[in-house]
Design an enzyme around this catalytic site. Structure first.
Site: not given
Length: 181
Positions: A22, A26
């Site tokens: 995650y 990003k």
């Protein structure tokens, strides 16, 4: 299209210092935006965990039960009885209206002032006004006990623990045993 064993082999190499996919993706997206922005004026907003509204359109407004909102509702309905969490960790949640207002303000500023460098806004509260998961759990449970939700399954009574064994105990006592009975 990759074999699962190949994915397991390359993931740690891709992640490097990033703790999970995650945060890695990003960061990868932000890097790509920086590299490809050309002459565009860009701002990036990094909100922490987005939760229910503070003021707009009214306090407590949500339009879905994703993330923490779903966990809180499940606990308030008496369905969720145990949560594994570090009670001393900061529950860095930001109201959705605050994140949206920052997005609008950053968009306006970027359009009007046309900064040469990419602007990055961290929309968080934990560093200034920390609120811990243990406090959050107590607050949520006391709120639902004072103001019960309609059609609750059981009285709200969720236990938060960082111990795997204690969490397994509560799963057995509060979820599995009643299901068998």
């Amino acid at each position: 299209w990759l074999d699962e064993s190949i994915i397991q082999d390359i993931t740690p190499k891709l992640l490097g210092e990033w703790p999970n996919t995650y945060t890695y993706t990003k960061a990868l997206s932000e890097y790509l935006i920086q590299q490809e922005k050309g002459n565009l004026n860009i701002a990036i907003i990094r909100p922490s965990i987005v939760g229910a509204s503070w003021l707009e359109p009214f306090p407590g407004w949500i339009d879905n039960f994703n993330g923490t909102s779903g966990i809180f509702i499940a606990a308030g309905k008496g369905i969720l009885r145990t949560v594994i969490a570090n009670n001393e960790a900061v529950a860095d949640m930001i109201p959705v209206d605050v994140a949206i207002n920052l997005t609008l303000a950053a968009g306006w500023y970027t359009a009007v002032h046309r900064p040469k460098n990419l602007l990055v806004y961290n929309c968080t509260t934990g560093g200034i006004n920390p609120f811990f998961w243990g406090e959050m759990g107590q607050y949520v449970m006391s709120t639902f006990k004072r103001n019960p939700l309609e059609q609750a399954f059981r009285t709200p009574n969720a236990h938060m623990t960082s111990s795997y064994l204690i969490n397994q105990y509560w799963i057995t006592v509060s979820h599995k045993a009643p299901a068998i009975l």
